[in-house]
Enzyme design. Sequence first.
Site, PDB file in Angstrom:
ATOM      1  N   ASP A 112       0.832  -1.200   0.000  1.00  0.00           N
ATOM      2  CA  ASP A 112       0.000   0.000   0.000  1.00  0.00           C
ATOM      3  C   ASP A 112       0.875   1.261   0.000  1.00  0.00           C
ATOM      4  O   ASP A 112       1.899   1.315   0.684  1.00  0.00           O
ATOM      5  CB  ASP A 112      -0.867  -0.026   1.275  1.00  0.00           C
ATOM      6  CG  ASP A 112      -1.810   1.151   1.394  1.00  0.00           C
ATOM      7  OD1 ASP A 112      -2.801   1.178   0.647  1.00  0.00           O
ATOM      8  OD2 ASP A 112      -1.551   2.043   2.232  1.00  0.00           O
ATOM      9  N   GLU A 141       1.653  -0.427  -4.890  1.00  0.00           N
ATOM     10  CA  GLU A 141       0.586   0.499  -5.264  1.00  0.00           C
ATOM     11  C   GLU A 141       1.190   1.868  -5.541  1.00  0.00           C
ATOM     12  O   GLU A 141       1.559   2.604  -4.624  1.00  0.00           O
ATOM     13  CB  GLU A 141      -0.464   0.639  -4.151  1.00  0.00           C
ATOM     14  CG  GLU A 141      -1.675   1.445  -4.618  1.00  0.00           C
ATOM     15  CD  GLU A 141      -2.180   2.486  -3.628  1.00  0.00           C
ATOM     16  OE1 GLU A 141      -3.232   3.078  -3.900  1.00  0.00           O
ATOM     17  OE2 GLU A 141      -1.519   2.742  -2.602  1.00  0.00           O
TER      18      GLU A 141
HETATM   19  C1  ARE Z   1      -9.026   8.584   6.418  1.00  0.00           C
HETATM   20  C2  ARE Z   1      -9.827   9.844   6.193  1.00  0.00           C
HETATM   21  C3  ARE Z   1      -8.926  11.066   6.266  1.00  0.00           C
HETATM   22  C4  ARE Z   1      -8.194  11.087   7.609  1.00  0.00           C
HETATM   23  C5  ARE Z   1      -7.435   9.790   7.764  1.00  0.00           C
HETATM   24  C6  ARE Z   1      -6.744   9.695   9.122  1.00  0.00           C
HETATM   25  O1  ARE Z   1     -10.472   9.792   4.918  1.00  0.00           O
HETATM   26  O2  ARE Z   1      -9.712  12.237   6.145  1.00  0.00           O
HETATM   27  O3  ARE Z   1      -7.302  12.160   7.662  1.00  0.00           O
HETATM   28  O4  ARE Z   1      -8.325   8.670   7.638  1.00  0.00           O
HETATM   29  O5  ARE Z   1      -7.698   9.610  10.144  1.00  0.00           O
HETATM   30  C7  ARE Z   1      -7.815   4.876   2.864  1.00  0.00           C
HETATM   31  C8  ARE Z   1      -8.837   5.952   2.513  1.00  0.00           C
HETATM   32  C9  ARE Z   1      -8.494   7.282   3.175  1.00  0.00           C
HETATM   33  C10 ARE Z   1      -8.378   7.072   4.674  1.00  0.00           C
HETATM   34  C11 ARE Z   1      -7.238   6.092   4.883  1.00  0.00           C
HETATM   35  C12 ARE Z   1      -6.982   5.784   6.355  1.00  0.00           C
HETATM   36  O6  ARE Z   1      -8.860   6.111   1.113  1.00  0.00           O
HETATM   37  O7  ARE Z   1      -9.556   8.190   2.914  1.00  0.00           O
HETATM   38  O8  ARE Z   1      -8.117   8.311   5.337  1.00  0.00           O
HETATM   39  O9  ARE Z   1      -7.590   4.824   4.263  1.00  0.00           O
HETATM   40  O10 ARE Z   1      -8.140   5.321   6.965  1.00  0.00           O
HETATM   41  C13 ARE Z   1      -3.254   8.640  -2.675  1.00  0.00           C
HETATM   42  C14 ARE Z   1      -2.142   7.619  -2.414  1.00  0.00           C
HETATM   43  C15 ARE Z   1      -2.624   6.185  -2.484  1.00  0.00           C
HETATM   44  C16 ARE Z   1      -3.885   5.965  -1.638  1.00  0.00           C
HETATM   45  C17 ARE Z   1      -4.917   6.966  -2.105  1.00  0.00           C
HETATM   46  C18 ARE Z   1      -6.246   6.839  -1.328  1.00  0.00           C
HETATM   47  O11 ARE Z   1      -1.073   7.834  -3.331  1.00  0.00           O
HETATM   48  O12 ARE Z   1      -1.567   5.355  -1.984  1.00  0.00           O
HETATM   49  O13 ARE Z   1      -4.419   8.307  -1.936  1.00  0.00           O
HETATM   50  N1  ARE Z   1      -4.358   4.573  -1.701  1.00  0.00           N
HETATM   51  C19 ARE Z   1      -4.048   3.608  -0.610  1.00  0.00           C
HETATM   52  C20 ARE Z   1      -5.231   2.711  -0.272  1.00  0.00           C
HETATM   53  C21 ARE Z   1      -6.320   3.514   0.403  1.00  0.00           C
HETATM   54  C22 ARE Z   1      -5.831   4.004   1.759  1.00  0.00           C
HETATM   55  C23 ARE Z   1      -4.399   4.398   1.746  1.00  0.00           C
HETATM   56  C24 ARE Z   1      -3.585   4.237   0.643  1.00  0.00           C
HETATM   57  C25 ARE Z   1      -3.797   4.787   3.039  1.00  0.00           C
HETATM   58  O14 ARE Z   1      -5.658   2.040  -1.413  1.00  0.00           O
HETATM   59  O15 ARE Z   1      -7.518   2.785   0.553  1.00  0.00           O
HETATM   60  O16 ARE Z   1      -6.602   5.159   2.188  1.00  0.00           O
HETATM   61  O17 ARE Z   1      -3.343   3.575   3.653  1.00  0.00           O
HETATM   62  C26 ARE Z   1      -3.918  11.631  -6.995  1.00  0.00           C
HETATM   63  C27 ARE Z   1      -2.534  11.034  -6.739  1.00  0.00           C
HETATM   64  C28 ARE Z   1      -2.641   9.743  -5.940  1.00  0.00           C
HETATM   65  C29 ARE Z   1      -3.471   9.951  -4.702  1.00  0.00           C
HETATM   66  C30 ARE Z   1      -4.843  10.504  -5.067  1.00  0.00           C
HETATM   67  C31 ARE Z   1      -5.667  10.776  -3.833  1.00  0.00           C
HETATM   68  O18 ARE Z   1      -4.609  10.829  -7.923  1.00  0.00           O
HETATM   69  O19 ARE Z   1      -1.884  10.756  -7.952  1.00  0.00           O
HETATM   70  O20 ARE Z   1      -1.361   9.302  -5.583  1.00  0.00           O
HETATM   71  O21 ARE Z   1      -3.613   8.658  -4.050  1.00  0.00           O
HETATM   72  O22 ARE Z   1      -4.691  11.707  -5.795  1.00  0.00           O
HETATM   73  O23 ARE Z   1      -7.011  10.684  -4.172  1.00  0.00           O
END
Ligand code: ARE
Length: 497
Positions: free
Chosen positions: A201, A237
């Site tokens: 991740d 990822e």
């Molecule tokens: C949640 C709340 C936040 C809060 C946080 C801490 O939504 O408001 O601040 O908790 O309390 C998932 C959810 C998040 C969540 C997080 C933790 O999606 O909303 O936050 O879990 O509970 C970027 C990253 C990419 C990531 C995406 C979501 O680069 O790695 O954002 N994806 C992975 C997983 C997710 C997960 C996380 C990472 C965190 O698949 O499910 O988050 O472990 C452009 C950029 C991308 C960027 C994107 C954001 O496209 O190119 O790189 O992706 O914008 O939308």
Amino acid sequence: YKNPNTAGGRTAMVHLFEWPWRSIARECEDFLGPHSFGGVQISPPHEHRILYDTNIQRPWYEAYQPVSYKLVSRRGNRAEFIDMVQRCNNAGVRIYVDAVVNHMCGGDAGVGKGYGDSAYDTDAYAFAEVPYDISHFNVPQGYEQCPTGGPINTYNSAQIVRNCNLEGLLDLDHSQGYVRDRIVDYFNDVINIGVAGFRVDASKHMWPDNIQAIFDMTDNLNTAYFPGNTRPFFYQEVIDQDTGEAVTAAEYINIARVTDFIYGREVSETFKGYKSLDSLSSFGIHWGVKISDETAVVFIDNHDNQRGHGGGGNVLMYKNQEDYKLAIAFMLSWPHGFPRIMSSYKFDQQWTGPPADNDWNTEEPTFNADGSCVSTDSYGWVCEHRWRGIKNMVEWRNQAGTEPVQNFWGDYSRLAFSRGNRAFIAIGRGGSSINERLQTGLPSGEYCNMAVVDYDSSARSCTGHSTVNVDSSGYADISISGNSGDNLLFIHVGASK
Ligand code: ARE
Ligand code: CA
């Protein structure tokens, strides 16, 4: 690290998003093994924060907020995890762990205990069970380490993307041997239990050198299930959609596989009608897809972008049932990358957790007589992987093996091709019928159209009436109406009468 380590030439995985371990164990034995699925991406197994408030209640994304690396989560405890890994391996199905190691939980968590009772204090950056303390995180080291002093507020600086907090999640410093060791201990724990690999991740938010060092310290896979000296499978990822960000997928492709976010967008847009289906004849690296066959993990949608975030946007998903089925069938038919099928639950709000009782115990999937999962219009498990057009295409892909695309035929809304002399597929989108005599590439015989019937291998018969007769020169009358339920036809050498 690029080999998925599947058993017996299996070529596809499914992401059983939020499924409990006991349900996955049963699914491996009853369905995934018999239908030749290669592996399962499971939701994160480590201990996580418990998120509860009256609006969001228990959102799925609490799983992405680690509190420790103990194997206890909403999806099951350590004993259940071990049981799942054993039973899936015995069914010939591999387990891939979703590893969240870029960060711990959000700084907004304060003082509390995780799902397995381990204490945390985010003001002090203390995670007692691991243990981590304030010295192991990037932001407290000051502006030279994380130039914003906290959040990732731009994707134009690699240092900000990699050393600051993603969504407020406390960012670990992987240049430290101590931090690497804790992560390697976690990886080796599950490797020794018998998992075959990892989705890493938020790899974009970790420096490639640090990722390489961590991978290199992992053990070989468990010889109870894998040959000696087998390295784990890793897929990173990294969301790279060619938008000019500072961090690119290219920095990671020499280390291990990388998730390709352009692939699903392009296939989705094509099946939505933005491009002609026959333009897919050159689909792959020359088409704008960035990551090569042997390095890509490909998918149409994932658990983020089906909710419109995480690089989301224009992707098809279960709510676009027919076009989605065709897009997945195309993905499974095309020889590019290691494909991942999304298996979802119904949601209306992006935070909605999996089907659960009033105490937030996740409900086990249950099945209708036809094998589909029980659900209502708005609630329950979707089980895309059990849709006939998808499950039978997994076997089709296995049967096609490494044969090349041949006999390509098509126009704006139709396509057909073979994979060598082993498998043939035809697709008609949006009501476009096919009534043509086409070269299938296959030996003569009567084949079951696996898009609409199943195959009984012991009786060598179709469990329905739809067959395709291929003559001695490989030609057959190919006919579909193009309307829902009759927009896909596929046959392969493993299912003839
Ligand atoms: C949640 C709340 C936040 C809060 C946080 C801490 O939504 O408001 O601040 O908790 O309390 C998932 C959810 C998040 C969540 C997080 C933790 O999606 O909303 O936050 O879990 O509970 C970027 C990253 C990419 C990531 C995406 C979501 O680069 O790695 O954002 N994806 C992975 C997983 C997710 C997960 C996380 C990472 C965190 O698949 O499910 O988050 O472990 C452009 C950029 C991308 C960027 C994107 C954001 O496209 O190119 O790189 O992706 O914008 O939308
Ligand atoms: Ca980071």
